[in-house]
Design an enzyme around this catalytic site. Structure first.
Site, mmCIF file in Angstrom:
data_model
loop_
_atom_site.group_PDB
_atom_site.id
_atom_site.type_symbol
_atom_site.label_atom_id
_atom_site.label_comp_id
_atom_site.label_asym_id
_atom_site.label_seq_id
_atom_site.Cartn_x
_atom_site.Cartn_y
_atom_site.Cartn_z
ATOM 1 N N HIS A 233 0.865 -1.179 0.000
ATOM 2 C CA HIS A 233 0.000 0.000 0.000
ATOM 3 C C HIS A 233 0.899 1.225 0.000
ATOM 4 O O HIS A 233 1.841 1.305 0.797
ATOM 5 C CB HIS A 233 -0.916 -0.003 1.233
ATOM 6 C CG HIS A 233 -2.088 0.907 1.089
ATOM 7 N ND1 HIS A 233 -1.962 2.282 1.099
ATOM 8 C CD2 HIS A 233 -3.409 0.653 0.915
ATOM 9 C CE1 HIS A 233 -3.167 2.817 0.940
ATOM 10 N NE2 HIS A 233 -4.058 1.857 0.821
ATOM 11 N N ARG A 278 -2.332 0.930 -7.548
ATOM 12 C CA ARG A 278 -1.572 0.921 -6.305
ATOM 13 C C ARG A 278 -0.091 0.591 -6.499
ATOM 14 O O ARG A 278 0.781 1.171 -5.855
ATOM 15 C CB ARG A 278 -2.196 -0.137 -5.408
ATOM 16 C CG ARG A 278 -2.226 0.254 -3.988
ATOM 17 C CD ARG A 278 -3.096 -0.694 -3.234
ATOM 18 N NE ARG A 278 -4.330 -0.053 -2.857
ATOM 19 C CZ ARG A 278 -5.239 -0.589 -2.048
ATOM 20 N NH1 ARG A 278 -5.020 -1.791 -1.556
ATOM 21 N NH2 ARG A 278 -6.332 0.053 -1.742
ATOM 22 N N HIS A 337 0.660 -4.937 2.307
ATOM 23 C CA HIS A 337 -0.752 -4.718 2.638
ATOM 24 C C HIS A 337 -1.644 -5.912 2.309
ATOM 25 O O HIS A 337 -2.564 -6.213 3.045
ATOM 26 C CB HIS A 337 -1.238 -3.485 1.872
ATOM 27 C CG HIS A 337 -2.657 -3.106 2.141
ATOM 28 N ND1 HIS A 337 -3.098 -2.750 3.394
ATOM 29 C CD2 HIS A 337 -3.747 -3.017 1.317
ATOM 30 C CE1 HIS A 337 -4.396 -2.451 3.336
ATOM 31 N NE2 HIS A 337 -4.813 -2.618 2.096
ATOM 32 N N ARG A 372 -4.173 -6.254 -7.024
ATOM 33 C CA ARG A 372 -5.594 -6.181 -6.643
ATOM 34 C C ARG A 372 -6.135 -4.764 -6.790
ATOM 35 O O ARG A 372 -5.507 -3.794 -6.358
ATOM 36 C CB ARG A 372 -5.733 -6.619 -5.194
ATOM 37 C CG ARG A 372 -7.132 -6.523 -4.636
ATOM 38 C CD ARG A 372 -7.122 -6.957 -3.193
ATOM 39 N NE ARG A 372 -6.318 -6.049 -2.413
ATOM 40 C CZ ARG A 372 -6.794 -5.137 -1.576
ATOM 41 N NH1 ARG A 372 -8.096 -5.032 -1.415
ATOM 42 N NH2 ARG A 372 -5.994 -4.370 -0.900
ATOM 43 N N SER A 377 -11.177 -7.019 -2.287
ATOM 44 C CA SER A 377 -10.920 -8.237 -1.510
ATOM 45 C C SER A 377 -12.041 -8.565 -0.541
ATOM 46 O O SER A 377 -12.404 -9.738 -0.378
ATOM 47 C CB SER A 377 -9.604 -8.130 -0.757
ATOM 48 O OG SER A 377 -9.485 -6.860 -0.169
HETATM 49 C C1 SIN Z 1 -7.594 1.454 1.491
HETATM 50 O O1 SIN Z 1 -8.574 1.878 2.077
HETATM 51 O O2 SIN Z 1 -6.772 2.145 0.923
HETATM 52 C C2 SIN Z 1 -7.386 -0.001 1.482
HETATM 53 C C3 SIN Z 1 -8.504 -0.651 0.823
HETATM 54 C C4 SIN Z 1 -8.068 -1.941 0.277
HETATM 55 O O3 SIN Z 1 -6.941 -2.384 0.565
HETATM 56 O O4 SIN Z 1 -8.811 -2.516 -0.505
#
Ligand code: SIN
Length: 509
Positions: A233, A278, A337, A372, A377
């Site tokens: 993340h 991401r 993450h 992803r 998820s």
């Molecule tokens: C986030 O809120 O950035 C994480 C959401 C996710 O990992 O799907």
């Protein structure tokens, strides 16, 4: 020490008490099931920490085909399109199902679901609860549902350590609790154990999530898929706390920008900028940090004064770290993450071992591909729990008499975190992967984290390309053909022995 033996008379065992495990148990009702949880229900589940919500095409400008297109684009050529189509089509009904089970989603004053935006989504389609407390609220409702369902026997404080297997079929679960070992004889087991963040120094996951389900499956002989794809993340709060507090992508969805110590928006030139996929944002930040800069999230202009009300969990994490987002910048860095890889499963969640299913992050359904799409998820866990439950319910509960093995490898990953973080981080390269494999091979028989780390390192070494979240400096381009990867523990050990026999580069010259 004596082992307590429980013959479950054919009842299935679900291992794990996050959203995937709880939903599977609820869908199986009124069939009696045993739910094993390491802690109090949900207390150490990543699900409880989820800030982002569930992605579903619910807006008037949206439809499943658009959600599918975004999912496939983020997955960088590696998604299973049929599985992805089924999941995005089922997503709106899955949210209705959660609402019926008592989840209080965020709504407009007129009662419509509020839809948020996250990176790489072409439409507003993220359903939240409690602002950034989605996981907490969903878990509240599901834990209450499970506790009031008489067919679900909850056993807390028990950790599954091995699966007993006879002729490639499940025969039971060997577990540990404070009073000693336990054995549950059953022919049907569902793994819903979550991810692998506990293997890394910097992660947003609970530190107890260290791939236990993967090693249970791998040591039982199951095939694992796409292990090399680990999502980092981009915006974890860069303070002293470990695990690292997450700053949801929804904050960037509301207009927050990423800047460095000079105030420069260094993602401006990247297509999609702060809302690019991401992996793209994480690598850009990683590169900037590696070049000696710092990275921050600026929420002062957008979302501005509504920030603390919209994102109460994040505002509180900032306060604890001594950061005032209304006046200053929030320091960030990428952190592990989510694991796109997992136990290879088919559309019903069946693994390659008879009587073994996997659901949620521990499973690799093919939805996520190489990267992803945000908030897919939880949607996957909720949708797939129903398919798994249907499949378990319609499978024979045939029981076998297993030979119960006593040895239980160590689950403690602490000593391995530096090695795994170095080799399997945002940016990887061949010699670093081989060095990690040489280090992990001698430990893998006695240590579960070493065994799963070894499998991930082998998968990362064998993928000689860069795709999605797997980036190699020595193979910086995508291969012409996109192929998912599959690995068993035996095959990984053979590949590791080959690496161990080859000389490290510096010794060869
Ligand atoms: C986030 O809120 O950035 C994480 C959401 C996710 O990992 O799907």
């Amino acid at each position: 020490m004596n082992m307590e033996i429980h013959n479950l008379g054919g009842r299935p065992v679900i291992v794990g008490s996050g959203i995937a495990g709880l939903m599977t148990a609820l869908h199986l009702a009124p069939e009696p099931v045993i739910l094993l949880s390491r802690t109090q229900l949900g207390a150490d589940a990543s699900s409880t920490w989820a800030q982002g919500g569930l992605a579903a095409s619910l807006g008037s400008d949206d439809e499943p085909s658009l959600h599918l297109a975004d999912t496939l684009a983020a997955g960088d050529g590696l998604c299973d399109a049929d599985i992805a189509r089924r999941i995005v089509q089922a997503a709106p009904a899955a949210i209705e199902d959660l609402a019926r089970r008592g989840v209080r989603f965020d709504r407009t004053p007129e009662g419509m679901l509020l839809l948020g935006l996250e990176a790489a989504h072409s439409r507003r389609r993220i359903v939240h609860a409690g602002g950034d407390g989605s996981g907490r609220e969903i878990m509240r409702a599901l834990v209450a549902g499970v506790r009031s369902t008489p067919s679900i026997t909850i056993i807390e404080g028990v950790e599954a350590r091995r699966l007993a297997v006879e002729d490639n079929a499940i025969a039971g679960v060997l577990a540990c609790c404070p009073t000693g070992p336990l054995f549950f004889g059953t022919g049907r087991v569902v793994l819903a154990t979550g991810g692998i963040g506990g293997l890394f120094l910097d992660s947003t996951n609970p530190s107890g999530s260290c791939g236990q389900g993967l090693t249970l499956a791998a040591r039982a002989g199951a095939a694992l898929a796409d292990l090399e794809f680990i999502q980092f993340h981009p915006t974890a709060l860069d303070g002293p706390d470990r695990p690292m507090p997450l700053i949801s992508e929804a904050v960037r969805g509301e207009g927050a920008t990423i800047v460095d110590e000079t105030g420069q928006r260094f993602l401006e030139g990247v297509p999609g900028a702060e809302l690019a996929a991401r992996d793209v944002v994480a690598r850009a930040i990683w590169k900037h940090l590696s070049n000696g800069h710092r990275a921050f999230l600026n929420v002062r202009e957008k979302p501005g004064p509504t920030f603390a009300r919209q994102f109460p969990t994040i505002a509180s994490a900032c306060r604890s770290a001594g950061v005032d987002p209304a006046r200053g910048l929030i320091p960030i860095r990428p952190a592990q993450h989510y694991h796109m890889g997992g136990v290879a499963v088919d559309g019903a969640g069946r693994t390659s071992v008879q009587g073994l299913w996997a659901c949620g992050e521990v499973a690799s359904t093919g939805l996520h591909g190489a990267n992803r799409l945000a908030s897919n998820s939880l949607t996957e866990a909720v949708v797939c729990a129903r398919c798994v439950a249907d499949s378990v319910a319609s499978s024979p509960c045939g029981q076998r008499k297993p030979a119960i093995a006593g040895d239980q490898p160590s689950p403690d990953p602490m000593d391995l975190r530096p090695l795994l973080s170095r080799a399997l981080g945002v940016v990887r390269e061949g010699e670093g992967l081989k060095a990690s494999i040489r280090g992990l091979l001698p430990l893998a028989a006695a240590s579960d984290p070493a065994a799963i780390g070894l499998m991930i390192a082998i998968a990362a070494m064998q993928r000689q390309e860069s795709r999605g979240a797997h980036y190699r400096t020595d193979f910086p381009h995508r291969a012409a053909v996109a192929r998912r990867s599959e690995l068993t523990l035996d095959a990984a050990v053979v590949a590791a022995q080959d690496v161990a026999c080859s000389l490290p580069l510096e010794e060869a010259i």
